[in-house]
Scaffold this motif. Structure first.
Motif, mmCIF file in Angstrom:
data_model
loop_
_atom_site.group_PDB
_atom_site.id
_atom_site.type_symbol
_atom_site.label_atom_id
_atom_site.label_comp_id
_atom_site.label_asym_id
_atom_site.label_seq_id
_atom_site.Cartn_x
_atom_site.Cartn_y
_atom_site.Cartn_z
ATOM 1 N N GLN A 260 96.957 -32.393 9.758
ATOM 2 C CA GLN A 260 97.809 -31.206 9.790
ATOM 3 C C GLN A 260 96.950 -29.978 10.064
ATOM 4 O O GLN A 260 95.913 -29.783 9.443
ATOM 5 C CB GLN A 260 98.557 -31.030 8.463
ATOM 6 C CG GLN A 260 99.550 -29.878 8.485
ATOM 7 C CD GLN A 260 100.299 -29.743 7.167
ATOM 8 O OE1 GLN A 260 99.846 -30.221 6.134
ATOM 9 N NE2 GLN A 260 101.446 -29.086 7.201
ATOM 10 N N GLU A 268 105.224 -30.610 10.936
ATOM 11 C CA GLU A 268 105.301 -31.878 10.210
ATOM 12 C C GLU A 268 106.655 -32.034 9.515
ATOM 13 O O GLU A 268 107.181 -31.064 8.958
ATOM 14 C CB GLU A 268 104.177 -31.974 9.179
ATOM 15 C CG GLU A 268 102.802 -32.202 9.775
ATOM 16 C CD GLU A 268 102.219 -31.005 10.496
ATOM 17 O OE1 GLU A 268 101.500 -31.177 11.488
ATOM 18 O OE2 GLU A 268 102.516 -29.858 10.063
ATOM 19 N N GLN A 294 105.398 -35.940 13.232
ATOM 20 C CA GLN A 294 104.614 -34.758 13.585
ATOM 21 C C GLN A 294 104.966 -34.476 15.045
ATOM 22 O O GLN A 294 104.708 -35.294 15.917
ATOM 23 C CB GLN A 294 103.117 -35.019 13.423
ATOM 24 C CG GLN A 294 102.254 -33.775 13.581
ATOM 25 C CD GLN A 294 100.773 -34.087 13.413
ATOM 26 O OE1 GLN A 294 100.257 -35.019 14.039
ATOM 27 N NE2 GLN A 294 100.081 -33.329 12.585
#
Length: 349
Positions: A260, A268, A294
């Motif tokens: 991330q 996300e 994602q």
């Protein structure tokens, strides 16, 4: 306010309430090169400033630092400015600002299209995601907190009291389960691929994350794995594919190893099984929420009324279609790492 004016020129310090927003100060300094903006407040104040900066014609948009004065302070946490200002010397604060690093952060447009029955709901607080957007259990808790605070503001006059109220409402939600089987009443598409929410644990919440901090510091996506851990995770991912991760534009192995980043142009998508799920991640009992995708775009169709929230601002939304797409990137200041505290473990390591 007075301490700030003592350290800086009074012309550099602005009261957002008395000055009716940040525009006065932004316009005054918009042509000055190599500036940084320090915003003192919570996530709502940060969002207010970023929205105002979108309307200013900067030659070079200045990066933003955060002095956290709110309850959750998720933006400040992910940028290493801390979970709350503890009264430390402003000299130290300005020293950290001078050593901070400029990073780019994504921001996202969110649009709501009402269903055909035109059922009325609450006003939608904003149409930009800086931190996160969520539907279901956590938004229900936030809505109860928001409603109680509007009725009795005198009971919410400190950060500790606010957190205790959140704990009480979270406990109540655990028993009443107002968003039980939420996954049966919504459809989610990520980059044009429909998520299969029917297989795996039932969900009471969906969270769309732009930053690795929600609910006052919880990292629902989970920590990035080291190279050594990734091989173990890949093996575990193959075993848990049907149970943990829905079908999406990424495989389960990809999702378990996905990193991330606040400036990668990706957002996300996380599933929450119940009101305790996020709390279990925060204290380390579970490693993350249920990773779903994602992606670059998200479309959600809801078939019932649900509580929702954008960056901590909750409301009740009738059935609708929600579209999320990339808006822009803005420069932010990442604080330097805090020095590690000495302990017996450091001495003998």
């Amino acid at each position: 306010m007075r301490k700030m004016q003592y350290f800086l020129n009074p012309r550099q310090v602005y009261n957002l309430i008395k000055d009716r927003g940040p525009m006065t100060g932004l316009q005054f300094f918009k042509d000055l090169p190599d500036t940084r903006v320090l915003v003192c407040g919570g996530d709502g104040t940060v969002g207010w400033l970023l929205d105002a900066m979108d309307k200013v014609n900067f030659e070079k948009r200045p990066p933003v630092c955060v002095l956290p004065l709110g309850t959750g302070n998720d933006m400040a946490r992910c940028l290493r400015w801390g979970g709350g200002y503890q009264g430390e010397s402003l000299g130290k604060v300005f020293d950290r600002i001078s050593r901070s690093e400029e990073v780019m952060m994504d921001r996202w447009n969110i649009e709501f299209s009402a269903a055909a029955d035109d059922e009325k709901g609450d006003p939608i607080p904003c149409n930009i995601i800086n931190n996160y957007f969520s539907i279901g259990v956590d938004a229900s808790i936030a809505h109860m907190f928001h409603t109680m605070r509007e009725k009795h503001p005198e009971k919410f006059n400190s950060r500790m009291k606010n957190k205790l109220w959140y704990f009480e409402f979270g406990t109540s939600e655990t028993f009443f389960k107002t968003c039980k089987n939420l996954h049966e009443a919504i459809d989610v598409m990520c980059d044009g691929c429909s998520l299969d929410l029917a297989h795996g644990p039932s969900l009471e919440g969906i969270a769309i994350l732009n930053i690795p901090s929600i609910h006052a510091g919880t990292d629902l996506w989970g920590e990035n794995a080291t190279q050594k851990k990734r091989k173990k995770q890949q093996k575990q991912a193959r075993k848990d594919r049907d149970r943990e991760v829905s079908s999406s534009s990424m495989s389960s192995v990809d999702l378990h190893c996905a990193v991330q980043d606040i400036g990668d142009g990706l957002i996300e998508v996380i599933g929450l099984e119940n009101s305790m799920h996020a709390a279990q991640v925060k204290v380390g009992i579970r490693s993350s929420g249920r990773r779903l995708a994602q992606c670059q775009t998200v479309v959600i169709r809801t078939h019932s009324r649900f509580p929702m929230q954008i960056d901590g601002e909750p409301w009740i939304q009738p059935p609708c279609t929600i579209s999320i797409s990339h808006k822009n990137q803005v420069p932010m200041c990442m604080a330097p790492p805090s020095p590690k505290r000495k302990s017996l473990f450091n001495i003998f390591s």
